[in-house]
Design a protein around this motif. Sequence first.
Motif, PDB file in Angstrom:
ATOM      1  N   ALA A  92      31.646  46.681  36.906  1.00 26.83           N
ATOM      2  CA  ALA A  92      31.867  45.747  35.790  1.00 26.83           C
ATOM      3  C   ALA A  92      30.570  45.059  35.376  1.00 26.83           C
ATOM      4  O   ALA A  92      30.339  44.832  34.186  1.00 26.83           O
ATOM      5  CB  ALA A  92      32.918  44.711  36.185  1.00 26.83           C
ATOM      6  N   TYR A  93      29.717  44.739  36.344  1.00 25.84           N
ATOM      7  CA  TYR A  93      28.467  44.042  36.041  1.00 25.84           C
ATOM      8  C   TYR A  93      27.459  44.975  35.367  1.00 25.84           C
ATOM      9  O   TYR A  93      26.905  44.662  34.313  1.00 25.84           O
ATOM     10  CB  TYR A  93      27.861  43.474  37.323  1.00 25.84           C
ATOM     11  CG  TYR A  93      27.120  42.168  37.130  1.00 25.84           C
ATOM     12  CD1 TYR A  93      26.253  41.971  36.061  1.00 25.84           C
ATOM     13  CD2 TYR A  93      27.277  41.126  38.019  1.00 25.84           C
ATOM     14  CE1 TYR A  93      25.574  40.778  35.888  1.00 25.84           C
ATOM     15  CE2 TYR A  93      26.603  39.930  37.859  1.00 25.84           C
ATOM     16  CZ  TYR A  93      25.759  39.767  36.789  1.00 25.84           C
ATOM     17  OH  TYR A  93      25.090  38.584  36.625  1.00 25.84           O
ATOM     18  N   VAL A  94      27.221  46.120  35.979  1.00 23.72           N
ATOM     19  CA  VAL A  94      26.191  47.035  35.463  1.00 23.72           C
ATOM     20  C   VAL A  94      26.571  47.612  34.102  1.00 23.72           C
ATOM     21  O   VAL A  94      25.734  47.759  33.225  1.00 23.72           O
ATOM     22  CB  VAL A  94      25.890  48.141  36.494  1.00 23.72           C
ATOM     23  CG1 VAL A  94      24.950  49.192  35.920  1.00 23.72           C
ATOM     24  CG2 VAL A  94      25.292  47.539  37.771  1.00 23.72           C
ATOM     25  N   LEU A  95      27.850  47.914  33.928  1.00 27.24           N
ATOM     26  CA  LEU A  95      28.295  48.486  32.656  1.00 27.24           C
ATOM     27  C   LEU A  95      28.674  47.422  31.626  1.00 27.24           C
ATOM     28  O   LEU A  95      29.102  47.759  30.526  1.00 27.24           O
ATOM     29  CB  LEU A  95      29.477  49.435  32.880  1.00 27.24           C
ATOM     30  CG  LEU A  95      29.204  50.646  33.774  1.00 27.24           C
ATOM     31  CD1 LEU A  95      30.454  51.492  33.914  1.00 27.24           C
ATOM     32  CD2 LEU A  95      28.034  51.469  33.244  1.00 27.24           C
ATOM     33  N   ALA A  96      28.533  46.164  31.987  1.00 27.65           N
ATOM     34  CA  ALA A  96      28.856  45.036  31.107  1.00 27.65           C
ATOM     35  C   ALA A  96      30.275  45.133  30.564  1.00 27.65           C
ATOM     36  O   ALA A  96      30.520  44.964  29.368  1.00 27.65           O
ATOM     37  CB  ALA A  96      27.843  44.924  29.968  1.00 27.65           C
ATOM     38  N   LEU A  97      31.224  45.398  31.464  1.00 26.98           N
ATOM     39  CA  LEU A  97      32.630  45.446  31.058  1.00 26.98           C
ATOM     40  C   LEU A  97      33.077  44.046  30.655  1.00 26.98           C
ATOM     41  O   LEU A  97      32.554  43.046  31.165  1.00 26.98           O
ATOM     42  CB  LEU A  97      33.497  45.977  32.201  1.00 26.98           C
ATOM     43  CG  LEU A  97      33.207  47.400  32.670  1.00 26.98           C
ATOM     44  CD1 LEU A  97      34.147  47.785  33.809  1.00 26.98           C
ATOM     45  CD2 LEU A  97      33.308  48.395  31.534  1.00 26.98           C
ATOM     46  N   PRO A  98      34.046  43.957  29.755  1.00 26.35           N
ATOM     47  CA  PRO A  98      34.480  42.624  29.305  1.00 26.35           C
ATOM     48  C   PRO A  98      35.124  41.825  30.443  1.00 26.35           C
ATOM     49  O   PRO A  98      35.751  42.390  31.337  1.00 26.35           O
ATOM     50  CB  PRO A  98      35.490  42.926  28.199  1.00 26.35           C
ATOM     51  CG  PRO A  98      35.866  44.349  28.351  1.00 26.35           C
ATOM     52  CD  PRO A  98      34.771  45.030  29.097  1.00 26.35           C
ATOM     53  N   GLN A  99      34.927  40.524  30.350  1.00 25.77           N
ATOM     54  CA  GLN A  99      35.581  39.620  31.301  1.00 25.77           C
ATOM     55  C   GLN A  99      37.072  39.636  31.008  1.00 25.77           C
ATOM     56  O   GLN A  99      37.452  39.926  29.893  1.00 25.77           O
ATOM     57  CB  GLN A  99      35.020  38.202  31.160  1.00 25.77           C
ATOM     58  CG  GLN A  99      33.652  38.054  31.739  1.00 25.77           C
ATOM     59  CD  GLN A  99      33.643  38.029  33.268  1.00 25.77           C
ATOM     60  OE1 GLN A  99      34.513  38.578  33.942  1.00 25.77           O
ATOM     61  NE2 GLN A  99      32.630  37.405  33.827  1.00 25.77           N
ATOM     62  N   PRO A 100      37.927  39.420  31.953  1.00 21.89           N
ATOM     63  CA  PRO A 100      37.683  38.852  33.277  1.00 21.89           C
ATOM     64  C   PRO A 100      37.488  39.886  34.380  1.00 21.89           C
ATOM     65  O   PRO A 100      37.650  39.566  35.550  1.00 21.89           O
ATOM     66  CB  PRO A 100      38.934  38.034  33.527  1.00 21.89           C
ATOM     67  CG  PRO A 100      40.022  38.829  32.893  1.00 21.89           C
ATOM     68  CD  PRO A 100      39.371  39.444  31.659  1.00 21.89           C
ATOM     69  N   SER A 101      37.146  41.121  34.072  1.00 21.72           N
ATOM     70  CA  SER A 101      37.039  42.161  35.103  1.00 21.72           C
ATOM     71  C   SER A 101      36.051  41.773  36.208  1.00 21.72           C
ATOM     72  O   SER A 101      36.381  41.860  37.398  1.00 21.72           O
ATOM     73  CB  SER A 101      36.661  43.502  34.482  1.00 21.72           C
ATOM     74  OG  SER A 101      35.445  43.396  33.774  1.00 21.72           O
ATOM     75  N   ARG A 102      34.867  41.352  35.830  1.00 22.69           N
ATOM     76  CA  ARG A 102      33.871  40.988  36.834  1.00 22.69           C
ATOM     77  C   ARG A 102      34.295  39.731  37.585  1.00 22.69           C
ATOM     78  O   ARG A 102      34.205  39.660  38.810  1.00 22.69           O
ATOM     79  CB  ARG A 102      32.508  40.783  36.170  1.00 22.69           C
ATOM     80  CG  ARG A 102      31.387  40.617  37.170  1.00 22.69           C
ATOM     81  CD  ARG A 102      30.042  40.449  36.494  1.00 22.69           C
ATOM     82  NE  ARG A 102      29.858  39.065  36.095  1.00 22.69           N
ATOM     83  CZ  ARG A 102      29.581  38.654  34.864  1.00 22.69           C
ATOM     84  NH1 ARG A 102      29.442  39.498  33.887  1.00 22.69           N
ATOM     85  NH2 ARG A 102      29.427  37.376  34.607  1.00 22.69           N
ATOM     86  N   GLY A 103      34.787  38.750  36.864  1.00 23.42           N
ATOM     87  CA  GLY A 103      35.201  37.496  37.491  1.00 23.42           C
ATOM     88  C   GLY A 103      36.359  37.677  38.460  1.00 23.42           C
ATOM     89  O   GLY A 103      36.360  37.111  39.557  1.00 23.42           O
ATOM     90  N   LEU A 116      36.409  37.145  42.469  1.00 25.53           N
ATOM     91  CA  LEU A 116      37.385  36.238  43.055  1.00 25.53           C
ATOM     92  C   LEU A 116      38.146  36.889  44.206  1.00 25.53           C
ATOM     93  O   LEU A 116      38.384  36.252  45.235  1.00 25.53           O
ATOM     94  CB  LEU A 116      38.362  35.746  41.974  1.00 25.53           C
ATOM     95  CG  LEU A 116      39.391  34.707  42.420  1.00 25.53           C
ATOM     96  CD1 LEU A 116      38.696  33.440  42.902  1.00 25.53           C
ATOM     97  CD2 LEU A 116      40.348  34.401  41.276  1.00 25.53           C
ATOM     98  N   VAL A 117      38.524  38.141  44.054  1.00 24.67           N
ATOM     99  CA  VAL A 117      39.232  38.847  45.136  1.00 24.67           C
ATOM    100  C   VAL A 117      38.369  38.857  46.395  1.00 24.67           C
ATOM    101  O   VAL A 117      38.842  38.542  47.490  1.00 24.67           O
ATOM    102  CB  VAL A 117      39.613  40.281  44.710  1.00 24.67           C
ATOM    103  CG1 VAL A 117      40.071  41.108  45.908  1.00 24.67           C
ATOM    104  CG2 VAL A 117      40.695  40.252  43.635  1.00 24.67           C
ATOM    105  N   GLY A 118      37.105  39.226  46.248  1.00 19.19           N
ATOM    106  CA  GLY A 118      36.213  39.245  47.406  1.00 19.19           C
ATOM    107  C   GLY A 118      36.040  37.881  48.036  1.00 19.19           C
ATOM    108  O   GLY A 118      36.023  37.740  49.262  1.00 19.19           O
ATOM    109  N   MET A 119      35.917  36.855  47.205  1.00 18.55           N
ATOM    110  CA  MET A 119      35.752  35.496  47.719  1.00 18.55           C
ATOM    111  C   MET A 119      37.001  35.029  48.460  1.00 18.55           C
ATOM    112  O   MET A 119      36.908  34.430  49.542  1.00 18.55           O
ATOM    113  CB  MET A 119      35.423  34.542  46.559  1.00 18.55           C
ATOM    114  CG  MET A 119      35.141  33.129  46.990  1.00 18.55           C
ATOM    115  SD  MET A 119      33.753  32.947  48.129  1.00 18.55           S
ATOM    116  CE  MET A 119      32.384  33.280  47.059  1.00 18.55           C
TER     117      MET A 119
END
Length: 152
Positions: free
Chosen positions: A117-128, A132-135
Amino acid sequence: MAQIIDSEVFLAFSTYATIVILKMMFMSFLTAYFRFTRKAFANDEDVRTAKTPEEKKKMLRVNEDVERVRRCHLNDLENIIPFVIIGLLYTLTGPELSSAVLHFRLFVGSRFVHTVAYVLALPQPSRGLSWLVGMVVTLCMAYQVLTVTLRL
């Protein structure tokens, strides 16, 4: 101690921790790849092949693609290191194998989704959401460690 190291939970943790550490290390190579393909370098000595001062100046620049990968790598450092430390302590609390493997898999999956999601600049909330799942997984393991250790 030998019993803990031979446990299935520790072996599972070792596997998943190794996967995310290797993924984090791969980000260095991805950064280098983006630097070379975008011809965007950070240090004077990196552009010694430039023939003219103008060409050198063009290569000493900030590139958004490179910076995106660098920020993703930094986010890995901020999240994978705590996961490895807390995960190791979590394995020492004697969790059920199925619960532990669920925690480890969710974390690893979240980091891979986060990177894509970060490298491909996918729209939020995918990266967020993936962050959050990892956190939440890391916090759940930390809670388990504190719950067990504070009962002692």
